[in-house]
Scaffold this active site. Structure first.
Site, PDB file in Angstrom:
ATOM      1  N   SER A 142       0.831  -1.005   0.006  1.00 47.52           N
ATOM      2  CA  SER A 142       0.101   0.063  -0.076  1.00 47.52           C
ATOM      3  C   SER A 142       0.912   1.335  -0.100  1.00 47.52           C
ATOM      4  CB  SER A 142      -1.057   0.028   1.333  1.00 47.52           C
ATOM      5  OG  SER A 142      -1.790   1.105   1.444  1.00 47.52           O
ATOM      6  N   TYR A 155      -2.489  -1.760  10.048  1.00 46.65           N
ATOM      7  CA  TYR A 155      -2.484  -1.770   8.561  1.00 46.65           C
ATOM      8  C   TYR A 155      -0.940  -1.468   8.065  1.00 46.65           C
ATOM      9  CZ  TYR A 155      -4.055  -1.315   3.610  1.00 46.65           C
ATOM     10  OH  TYR A 155      -4.266  -1.207   2.397  1.00 46.65           O
TER      11      TYR A 155
HETATM   12  N1  LIG Z   1      -8.156   0.410  -2.652  1.00 48.30           N
HETATM   13  C1  LIG Z   1      -7.159   1.031  -2.038  1.00 48.30           C
HETATM   14  O1  LIG Z   1      -7.006   2.168  -2.315  1.00 48.30           O
HETATM   15  C2  LIG Z   1      -5.869   0.429  -1.913  1.00 48.30           C
HETATM   16  C3  LIG Z   1      -4.850   1.070  -1.158  1.00 48.30           C
HETATM   17  C4  LIG Z   1      -3.737   0.530  -0.735  1.00 48.30           C
HETATM   18  C5  LIG Z   1      -3.718  -0.932  -0.794  1.00 48.30           C
HETATM   19  N2  LIG Z   1      -4.654  -1.694  -1.116  1.00 48.30           N
HETATM   20  C6  LIG Z   1      -4.624  -2.997  -0.853  1.00 48.30           C
HETATM   21  O2  LIG Z   1      -5.231  -3.634  -2.071  1.00 48.30           O
HETATM   22  C7  LIG Z   1      -5.454  -5.123  -1.890  1.00 48.30           C
HETATM   23  C8  LIG Z   1      -7.029  -5.166  -2.370  1.00 48.30           C
HETATM   24  O3  LIG Z   1      -7.847  -4.374  -1.942  1.00 48.30           O
HETATM   25  P1  LIG Z   1      -9.271  -3.486  -2.207  1.00 48.30           P
HETATM   26  O4  LIG Z   1      -8.960  -2.152  -2.225  1.00 48.30           O
HETATM   27  O5  LIG Z   1      -9.296  -4.234  -3.873  1.00 48.30           O
HETATM   28  O6  LIG Z   1     -10.351  -3.941  -1.337  1.00 48.30           O
HETATM   29  P2  LIG Z   1     -11.558  -4.858  -1.580  1.00 48.30           P
HETATM   30  O7  LIG Z   1     -12.108  -5.001   0.004  1.00 48.30           O
HETATM   31  O8  LIG Z   1     -12.391  -4.341  -2.484  1.00 48.30           O
HETATM   32  O9  LIG Z   1     -10.909  -6.342  -1.893  1.00 48.30           O
HETATM   33  C9  LIG Z   1     -10.154  -7.119  -0.988  1.00 48.30           C
HETATM   34  C10 LIG Z   1     -10.910  -8.376  -1.116  1.00 48.30           C
HETATM   35  O10 LIG Z   1      -9.795  -9.397  -0.287  1.00 48.30           O
HETATM   36  C11 LIG Z   1     -10.860 -10.473   0.132  1.00 48.30           C
HETATM   37  N3  LIG Z   1     -10.379 -10.755   1.721  1.00 48.30           N
HETATM   38  C12 LIG Z   1     -10.311 -10.370   2.917  1.00 48.30           C
HETATM   39  N4  LIG Z   1      -9.847 -11.186   3.789  1.00 48.30           N
HETATM   40  C13 LIG Z   1      -9.455 -12.188   2.915  1.00 48.30           C
HETATM   41  C14 LIG Z   1      -8.736 -13.403   3.582  1.00 48.30           C
HETATM   42  N5  LIG Z   1      -8.564 -13.700   4.947  1.00 48.30           N
HETATM   43  N6  LIG Z   1      -8.614 -14.170   2.678  1.00 48.30           N
HETATM   44  C15 LIG Z   1      -9.030 -14.232   1.630  1.00 48.30           C
HETATM   45  N7  LIG Z   1      -9.555 -12.983   0.776  1.00 48.30           N
HETATM   46  C16 LIG Z   1      -9.915 -12.049   1.706  1.00 48.30           C
HETATM   47  C17 LIG Z   1     -12.212  -9.604   0.628  1.00 48.30           C
HETATM   48  O11 LIG Z   1     -13.155 -10.602   0.658  1.00 48.30           O
HETATM   49  C18 LIG Z   1     -12.282  -8.831  -0.646  1.00 48.30           C
HETATM   50  O12 LIG Z   1     -12.853  -9.491  -1.657  1.00 48.30           O
HETATM   51  C19 LIG Z   1      -5.548  -5.208  -0.359  1.00 48.30           C
HETATM   52  O13 LIG Z   1      -4.348  -5.882  -0.068  1.00 48.30           O
HETATM   53  C20 LIG Z   1      -5.322  -3.874   0.076  1.00 48.30           C
HETATM   54  O14 LIG Z   1      -4.937  -3.581   1.529  1.00 48.30           O
HETATM   55  C21 LIG Z   1      -5.829  -1.082  -1.570  1.00 48.30           C
END
Ligand SMILES: NC(=O)c1ccc[n+]([C@@H]2O[C@H](COP(=O)([O-])OP(=O)(O)OC[C@H]3O[C@@H](n4cnc5c(N)ncnc54)[C@H](O)[C@@H]3O)[C@@H](O)[C@H]2O)c1
Length: 289
Positions: A142, A155
Site C-alpha cells: 500500500s 495496517y
Molecule cells: N483500495 C485502495 O485504495 C488500496 C490502497 C492500498 C492498498 N490496497 C490493497 O489492495 C488489496 C486489495 O484491496 P481492495 O482495495 O481491492 O479491497 P476490497 O475490499 O475491494 O477487496 C479485498 C478482497 O480481499 C478479500 N479478503 C479479505 N480477507 C481475506 C482473507 N482472509 N482471505 C482471502 N480473501 C480475503 C475480501 O473478501 C475482498 O474480496 C489489499 O491488500 C489492500 O490492502 C488497496
C-alpha cells in the site's frame, strides 16, 4: 514475462476491487486463472466476468491466513494447471483505531491477513514459480507501506512488512539466479470496497469512516479519474521487472505532488520510484530500482 497468453495466474482476494479488476484484465489477455476469496458471492461474480472474457478459470474459497490451506491450495493449483507463472498476493483488510483503543486481537487479525497472508501465498507458490522457469510474484502492499498515518498502525505495520519481505525476496531471487521476478505494489486511493469491508474499534461509525475514505480517495484521484481499479485501456506493464511500483489505475491517481516530484513521499522518508503506469495492479514503475 512478455505476455500473458497461456500463463497461469493466481489472484487472492479476487472477489472485489483490485483482485477482481486484475482477474478480468488477465483473462482478457489470455491468462488461465486460479481465483480465490473468502467472499463467495463476490468471487462468483468475478468468476462469471472472467468466464465471459473467455478464460479457463478455477475458483476457490480460501482464507489466506490459513497456512495449511494455502499450502495445499498451491499444490492443487500447480497440479491442475501444470504450472504457475504469476501469483498476486492481493487479499487484504483494513482496520481503524488508535493503538490505545485496539485490542491485540484486532492487531493480530490485520497482521494475519495482510502480512501472513502474503507470506503464506509467497512461500506456498515459490517452488512452483521457480519450477515454471518463468515466474513472477506480485505482493500488494500500500502507499501506507511507505509512510504511516494515525489510526492505521496495524495496517501500516503489515504493509511495511510486506515491502520488506518482498524486497528481500527479490534480492534473493536475483542472487540465486532464480527465474522469478518479484514486485511490490503500493496502491493508493483506488475506488474499491476496502473501506466498506474494513473494521474499526467500538465507538467509531463504520459508515462515517467509509464516507471519509471515499472523500479522501476522490480528492486523491485527479479530474476525470476516479481511481477505478480497472483503470484505463492503456497497455499494462506487469511484464516489466521492477522492484517496487506505486500508484493505482494511473500515475495521476496518487497525489499530484507525488506523481510529479515525489516531494510528498520524500518528506515521508520514502524512496521515490517515479511515475507509474499502473493499470488494474498490472503495473510497475518506469524508474524503480
Ligand atoms: N483500495 C485502495 O485504495 C488500496 C490502497 C492500498 C492498498 N490496497 C490493497 O489492495 C488489496 C486489495 O484491496 P481492495 O482495495 O481491492 O479491497 P476490497 O475490499 O475491494 O477487496 C479485498 C478482497 O480481499 C478479500 N479478503 C479479505 N480477507 C481475506 C482473507 N482472509 N482471505 C482471502 N480473501 C480475503 C475480501 O473478501 C475482498 O474480496 C489489499 O491488500 C489492500 O490492502 C488497496
Amino acid at each position: 514475462m512478455t505476455h500473458f497468453t497461456g500463463k497461469v495466474a493466481v489472484v487472492t482476494g479476487a472477489g472485489s476491487g483490485i483482485g477482481r479488476a486484475l482477474s478480468v484484465e488477465l483473462a482478457r489477455r489470455g491468462a488461465r486463472l486460479a481465483i480465490s476469496d473468502v467472499d463467495l458471492a463476490g468471487l462468483a461474480d468475478t468468476e462469471a466476468l472472467v468466464k465471459a472474457a473467455g478464460a479457463d478459470v478455477r475458483s476457490d474459497s480460501l482464507d489466506v491466513s490459513q497456512r495449511e490451506l494455502v499450502l495445499s491450495y498451491a499444490d492443487s493449483v500447480a497440479e491442475q494447471f501444470g504450472a504457475v507463472n504469476l501469483v498476486f498476493n492481493n487479499a487484504g483488510i483494513a482496520f481503524t483505531g488508535t493503538i490505545e483503543q485496539m485490542s491485540f486481537k484486532d492487531i493480530d487479525r490485520v497482521m494475519d491477513v495482510d502480512f501472513w497472508g502474503v507470506v503464506n501465498g509467497t512461500k506456498a507458490f515459490l517452488p512452483h514459480l521457480i519450477a515454471s522457469g518463468d515466474g513472477h510474484v506480485i505482493n500488494i502492499s500500500s502507499i501506507f507501506g511507505l509512510f504511516s498515518v494515525p489510526t492505521q498502525s496495524a495496517y501500516n505495520a503489515a504493509k511495511f512488512a510486506v515491502r520488506g519481505f518482498t524486497e528481500s525476496l527479490r534480492q534473493e531471487m536475483l542472487n540465486e539466479k532464480r527465474p522469478v521476478k518479484v514486485t511490490c505494489v503500493h496502491p493508493g486511493g483506488i475506488k474499491t470496497n476496502i473501506a466498506r469491508n474494513s473494521g474499526q474499534v467500538d465507538g467509531l461509525d463504520h459508515d462515517e469512516l467509509a464516507g471519509a475514505f471515499d472523500k479522501l480517495r476522490a480528492h486523491l484521484a485527479p479530474q476525470g479519474r476516479r481511481g477505478d481499479p480497472q483503470g484505463s485501456r492503456e497497455e499494462p506493464t506487469a511484464r516489466a521487472d521492477r522492484c517496487r511500483c506505486l500508484g493505482c489505475s494511473t500515475s495521476s491517481c496518487v497525489p499530484p505532488a507525488l506523481a510529479t516530484s515525489g516531494s510528498w513521499l520524500r518528506s515521508a522518508g520514502a524512496t521515490v520510484v517515479g511515475k507509474c503506469d499502473v493499470r488494474a495492479g498490472l503495473a510497475v514503475s518506469r524508474s524503480a530500482s
